[in-house]
Design a protein around this motif. Structure first.
Motif, PDB file in Angstrom:
ATOM      1  N   MET A  34       4.029   5.922   3.840  1.00  0.00           N
ATOM      2  CA  MET A  34       3.453   4.636   4.239  1.00  0.00           C
ATOM      3  C   MET A  34       3.922   4.336   5.651  1.00  0.00           C
ATOM      4  O   MET A  34       5.095   4.454   5.971  1.00  0.00           O
ATOM      5  N   PRO A  57      -3.612  -9.243   2.441  1.00  0.00           N
ATOM      6  CA  PRO A  57      -2.587  -8.411   1.804  1.00  0.00           C
ATOM      7  C   PRO A  57      -1.746  -9.230   0.826  1.00  0.00           C
ATOM      8  O   PRO A  57      -1.323 -10.340   1.127  1.00  0.00           O
ATOM      9  N   GLU A  66       0.842  -1.196   0.000  1.00  0.00           N
ATOM     10  CA  GLU A  66       0.000   0.000   0.000  1.00  0.00           C
ATOM     11  C   GLU A  66       0.871   1.238   0.000  1.00  0.00           C
ATOM     12  O   GLU A  66       2.064   1.187   0.334  1.00  0.00           O
ATOM     13  N   ARG A  69      -3.998  -0.124  -2.410  1.00  0.00           N
ATOM     14  CA  ARG A  69      -3.863  -1.108  -1.346  1.00  0.00           C
ATOM     15  C   ARG A  69      -4.098  -2.468  -1.996  1.00  0.00           C
ATOM     16  O   ARG A  69      -5.152  -2.722  -2.567  1.00  0.00           O
ATOM     17  N   GLU A  89      -4.665   7.796  -0.619  1.00  0.00           N
ATOM     18  CA  GLU A  89      -4.296   6.410  -0.897  1.00  0.00           C
ATOM     19  C   GLU A  89      -4.213   6.176  -2.399  1.00  0.00           C
ATOM     20  O   GLU A  89      -5.177   6.393  -3.133  1.00  0.00           O
ATOM     21  N   GLU A 128      -4.807  -6.230  -2.063  1.00  0.00           N
ATOM     22  CA  GLU A 128      -5.389  -7.321  -1.290  1.00  0.00           C
ATOM     23  C   GLU A 128      -6.034  -8.330  -2.242  1.00  0.00           C
ATOM     24  O   GLU A 128      -6.452  -7.983  -3.354  1.00  0.00           O
TER      25      GLU A 128
END
Length: 271
Positions: free
Chosen positions: A251, A225, A203, A218, A215, A220
């Motif tokens: 981050m 993750p 991320e 991310r 952001e 996933e």
């Protein structure tokens, strides 16, 4: 190359300087204000790049010793305040997550320890972090906890757990110009977007330097993750000036983050 990192400070005498030849060719320097500087030195690629590293405490000295595989391991003496008193630790820089893609093995905390064994929710032996809020990576999942009586409790059982002090990674680019070639007497007037190339990352947030970071991505898969390698485009949220633009990346999770390249995308108008 980075005079601002040395203004009004100096490298400490004695063991304040060492050179890590393998595997990444990095010069490490401990400064008298407690910060740590590193210089990635790759003359064959014309790379001389300084960075600053801060921790919850003060770096006091450093040394470099070769391990059984011939790779250099960098050691530090770090003074930290634990439970109201100053404690000095001998710590070693953990190697980056390169040989494996197993996120559970990612170690991105300071002053940390690792547990490997049967699944558990209770982790003991953390007296050296008594009273501190710690960052936790449990089987690849980000967690948080506070150490009390030398232990923490996890909400879910895990078999590989890294526990230590969390930290934030930050990167600011130099002035960027739009990555746009003139087309039919038109040229890029301003930066309206950006593109970053990530490698084995989870991320990241980004935005204009001095502004709010948003952001960017991310990674996933089914709520788990997952390491991502590739490009992501994003809007820096604030239009740039024609003479340049800077981007800020950040981050604060205990995950790996590698940014290989950053490009600015331009708005084309009449010249």
């Amino acid at each position: 190359y980075a005079q601002h990192l040395f203004e009004n400070r100096r490298i400490v005498e004695g063991h304040g300087f060492c050179y890590q030849r393998e595997p990444d060719s990095i010069i490490w320097a401990v400064m008298d204000d407690g910060a740590l500087l590193s210089c990635t030195y790759l003359p064959e690629q014309k790379v001389v790049c300084w960075s600053r590293h801060d921790t919850a405490g003060r770096f006091e000295s450093t040394n470099c010793l070769a391990d059984a595989n011939g790779e250099d391991r960098v050691y530090f003496v770090v003074a930290r305040e634990i439970n109201g008193r100053i404690v000095r630790f001998l710590e070693v820089m953990k190697e980056p997550l390169v040989p494996t893609d197993d996120l559970a093995e990612a170690f991105y905390v300071d002053c940390g320890l690792t547990y490997r064994g049967p699944e558990t929710t209770a982790l003991l032996g953390l007296e050296h972090l008594e009273g501190r809020d710690v960052s936790v990576l449990a089987d690849g999942f980000r967690r948080s906890a506070r150490v009390k009586d030398g232990r923490i409790e996890l909400a879910h059982p895990a078999s590989v757990v890294h526990v230590g002090l969390g930290y934030a990674c930050e990167l600011d680019t130099l002035d960027m110009q739009p990555n746009q070639q003139p087309v039919k007497n038109r040229s890029a007037r301003a930066i309206v977007g950006a593109e970053a190339h990530f490698y084995k990352s989870i991320e990241c947030k980004a935005g204009p330097t001095g502004g709010k970071a948003y952001e960017v991505f991310r990674s996933e898969r089914d709520g788990t993750p997952t390491l991502f390698s590739g490009k992501k485009r994003f809007n820096p949220a604030t239009p740039s000036e024609p003479d340049g633009y800077r981007l800020h990346f950040e981050m604060d999770a205990p995950y790996p983050l590698s940014i290989l390249a950053v490009s600015a995308l331009g708005d084309v108008g009449a010249s």
